[in-house]
Design an enzyme around this catalytic site. Structure first.
Site, PDB file in Angstrom:
ATOM      1  N   ASP A  46      -8.427   3.283   1.275  1.00 38.21           N
ATOM      2  CA  ASP A  46      -7.571   3.716   2.379  1.00 38.21           C
ATOM      3  C   ASP A  46      -8.484   4.067   3.557  1.00 38.21           C
ATOM      4  O   ASP A  46      -9.318   4.964   3.451  1.00 38.21           O
ATOM      5  CB  ASP A  46      -6.748   4.929   1.963  1.00 38.21           C
ATOM      6  CG  ASP A  46      -5.694   5.302   2.986  1.00 38.21           C
ATOM      7  OD1 ASP A  46      -5.807   4.886   4.166  1.00 38.21           O
ATOM      8  OD2 ASP A  46      -4.753   6.016   2.616  1.00 38.21           O
ATOM      9  N   ARG A  98      -3.422  -0.796   5.335  1.00 37.19           N
ATOM     10  CA  ARG A  98      -3.938  -1.883   4.505  1.00 37.19           C
ATOM     11  C   ARG A  98      -2.973  -3.051   4.351  1.00 37.19           C
ATOM     12  O   ARG A  98      -3.353  -4.203   4.578  1.00 37.19           O
ATOM     13  CB  ARG A  98      -4.329  -1.337   3.126  1.00 37.19           C
ATOM     14  CG  ARG A  98      -5.466  -0.333   3.197  1.00 37.19           C
ATOM     15  CD  ARG A  98      -5.692   0.361   1.879  1.00 37.19           C
ATOM     16  NE  ARG A  98      -4.586   1.281   1.587  1.00 37.19           N
ATOM     17  CZ  ARG A  98      -4.463   1.947   0.455  1.00 37.19           C
ATOM     18  NH1 ARG A  98      -5.346   1.797  -0.519  1.00 37.19           N
ATOM     19  NH2 ARG A  98      -3.449   2.767   0.276  1.00 37.19           N
ATOM     20  N   CYS A 127       0.869  -1.186   0.000  1.00 30.96           N
ATOM     21  CA  CYS A 127       0.000   0.000   0.000  1.00 30.96           C
ATOM     22  C   CYS A 127       0.903   1.233   0.000  1.00 30.96           C
ATOM     23  O   CYS A 127       2.087   1.122  -0.306  1.00 30.96           O
ATOM     24  CB  CYS A 127      -0.990  -0.017   1.165  1.00 30.96           C
ATOM     25  SG  CYS A 127      -0.298   0.189   2.812  1.00 30.96           S
TER      26      CYS A 127
END
Length: 170
Positions: A137, A27, A21
């Site tokens: 996100d 994440r 990420c």
């Protein structure tokens, strides 16, 4: 992203996977933690190596975001990773590199050569309900955002492991 049975990667008995990420604090550490947890539950530790990284250097050395950690702990999963930046050498080392969104996919692909393209994809390529194909996100989404990301990543990790487990010689 398909994992073709005739691909040399899927004929091996050990898979190295890196989840990617932007900052490597929300994440991708969640994906790393969930995937490692699933591997442990299935007693497949000897067949997988799991890591995560970020395409930026914003948070190098930091633990996962506290909201990501709380959400994972609520589901019995501990996030152990420390943020690091994805490097070009990771393209050679890992068998599968799964980005959380199109921007990070683009960033990884910019480092890649044609030899690497078959191992790069999106996390949600393995999600049975892929939506727009991206793991959002959660940073500004409050607790619900982190729970949503957890559920997306969990589904995706379960399907990825189901696919790869069929190729593992126990």
């Amino acid at each position: 992203m398909d994992t073709p049975v005739n691909d040399p990667i899927t004929r091996e008995n050990h898979y190295k996977i890196c989840f990617v990420c932007l900052g490597n604090i929300c994440r991708s550490p969640t994906a790393e933690g969930i995937f490692q947890h699933l591997i442990n539950e299935r007693d497949l530790e000897n067949h997988f190596e799991v890591d995560s990284a970020g395409t930026s250097a914003y948070h190098i050395g930091e633990s996962a975001n506290s909201k990501s950690q709380r959400t994972a702990q609520k589901h019995g999963i501990t996030l152990h990773s420390k943020a690091r930046q994805f490097e070009a050498s990771d393209l050679d080392y890992y068998d599968f590199i799964l980005a959380m969104d199109n921007e990070n996919l683009k960033n990884v692909r910019q480092m890649a050569t044609g030899d690497h393209e078959h191992k790069i994809g999106l996390m949600r390529d393995f999600d049975p309900s892929p939506g727009d194909g991206e793991v959002p996100d959660p940073y500004y989404g409050g607790p619900e955002g982190f729970e949503n990301v957890f559920q997306i990543v969990k589904r995706s990790c379960e399907n990825l492991l189901n696919e790869l487990e069929r190729h593992v010689q126990k």
